[in-house]
Design an enzyme around this catalytic site. Sequence first.
Site, PDB file in Angstrom:
ATOM      1  N   ASP A 136       0.474  -1.309  -0.257  1.00  0.00           N
ATOM      2  CA  ASP A 136       0.462   0.023  -0.027  1.00  0.00           C
ATOM      3  C   ASP A 136       0.802   1.119   0.191  1.00  0.00           C
ATOM      4  OD1 ASP A 136      -1.676  -2.229   0.540  1.00  0.00           O
ATOM      5  OD2 ASP A 136      -3.431  -0.761   2.445  1.00  0.00           O
ATOM      6  N   ASP A 214      -2.934   5.345  -2.274  1.00  0.00           N
ATOM      7  CA  ASP A 214      -1.983   3.989  -2.875  1.00  0.00           C
ATOM      8  C   ASP A 214      -1.611   3.327  -3.890  1.00  0.00           C
ATOM      9  OD1 ASP A 214      -2.605   4.892   0.377  1.00  0.00           O
ATOM     10  OD2 ASP A 214      -3.748   2.803   0.656  1.00  0.00           O
ATOM     11  N   HIS A 264      -8.192   0.060  -3.284  1.00  0.00           N
ATOM     12  CA  HIS A 264      -7.226  -1.211  -3.651  1.00  0.00           C
ATOM     13  C   HIS A 264      -7.638  -1.977  -4.940  1.00  0.00           C
ATOM     14  CE1 HIS A 264      -5.277  -0.996   0.377  1.00  0.00           C
ATOM     15  NE2 HIS A 264      -4.689   0.195  -0.625  1.00  0.00           N
ATOM     16  N   ASP A 266      -6.314  -4.603  -6.141  1.00  0.00           N
ATOM     17  CA  ASP A 266      -5.927  -6.210  -6.437  1.00  0.00           C
ATOM     18  C   ASP A 266      -6.725  -6.847  -5.428  1.00  0.00           C
ATOM     19  OD1 ASP A 266      -5.682  -5.382  -3.780  1.00  0.00           O
ATOM     20  OD2 ASP A 266      -3.132  -5.919  -4.087  1.00  0.00           O
ATOM     21  N   CYS A 371      -0.952  -8.096  -0.488  1.00  0.00           N
ATOM     22  CA  CYS A 371      -1.156  -6.555  -0.219  1.00  0.00           C
ATOM     23  C   CYS A 371       0.236  -7.066   1.161  1.00  0.00           C
ATOM     24  CB  CYS A 371      -2.472  -6.944   0.869  1.00  0.00           C
ATOM     25  SG  CYS A 371      -4.210  -6.750  -0.429  1.00  0.00           S
TER      26      CYS A 371
END
Length: 386
Positions: A136, A214, A264, A266, A371
């Site tokens: 991140d 991020d 995020h 992902d 992550c």
Amino acid sequence: MMLDTSGHPSNREQDENRASEDSPSRQACPVNSHNEWDPLEEVIVGRLEGATIPSNHPTVTSNIPGLAAKKVHALVAGMRFPKIMSEPAQRELDGFIKILESFGIKVRRPDAIDWKRRFGTPNWRARGFINACPRDSMLVIGDEIIETPMAWPTRYFETHSYRTLLKEYFRAGARWTSAPKPELRKELFDDAYRIPKEGDPIGYVLTEWEPVFDAADFMRCGRDLFVQKSNVTNAMGIEWLRRHLSDRGYRIHEIESRCRTPMHIDTTFVPLAPGKVLVNPEYLDVSRLPPILKDWEILVAPEPNPIEDRLLKITSMCGKWLNMNVLTIDEKRVVVERHHTSMIKALEKWGFEPVPCDFLHYGAFGGAFHCATLDIRRRGSLESYF
């Protein structure tokens, strides 16, 4: 050349020669990562020690569905995570590290930090969170590590726990950049923001007061990066990175997410190999993907199993689609949660070799395999895949 009485170079000249050989110009830079799939050789893995429940702030609560959950969070913010959560997650993390090392991958760790301490700026005060998710706060582009301007006040100084490693990489030849540190004043956050209801237009808690993003909202495919706007990444943040990389020939493409609490990329859009990308059927309209992907194989992620879905709804701010949060070891091998059997079967069907690993409890601390890691070195070079 200065010689000693035996006819060999003097000690001083030997030291100078060794210093020259050890200089960054003589050695390959240890930081080298251009995409999500080249063979992984060195990686940073996060820590759980000292983990603290993040401070009560709009950027945090915007990802907590339900009024009751928000009230509970307000009561426990700033406290330590209970051992019933941290201990099983730590066992899983230890097992994950062993798997990585079994593949010959060099695993690096940040410094352990007491995240319960208060800190702040003239504009705000907060308690820390955790350094469980290096993905991140830092973005690796080739030989450059970029510290990101994060929107959560509770994560403002998170990269300080990685400074020992960052200085080591810098001394060895890596480029080290920090995006402008945000003020995080009230003007950055929309007071009127509410989580959109089903069918409502997607909205964001962030304004365009200043650039924030991020790193985990970006995916790298060589000279092309894919990004989504979210509750931690605004358009100004995307534009800052676009300008920063433009003189080196990089292109940034925006993905439109339908997630009502986006944070995020992902769990939404995950490139697995050249020409293959895993997509979330709930968050993405495949027909609206960037045209540059028209020749790529679109792999639609399977729905999570009921047991993992129930657990993640209770423990994770990342939602049920953590089954997509995988880590590629190379173009074939992919680390995936052991209980995500539907994802394991799908990966096998698509020609990959899943590497099962227990990791469900880690979701409470910010995510899963992608992550929890930051690629430092993958064996490969910068290419264009489009």
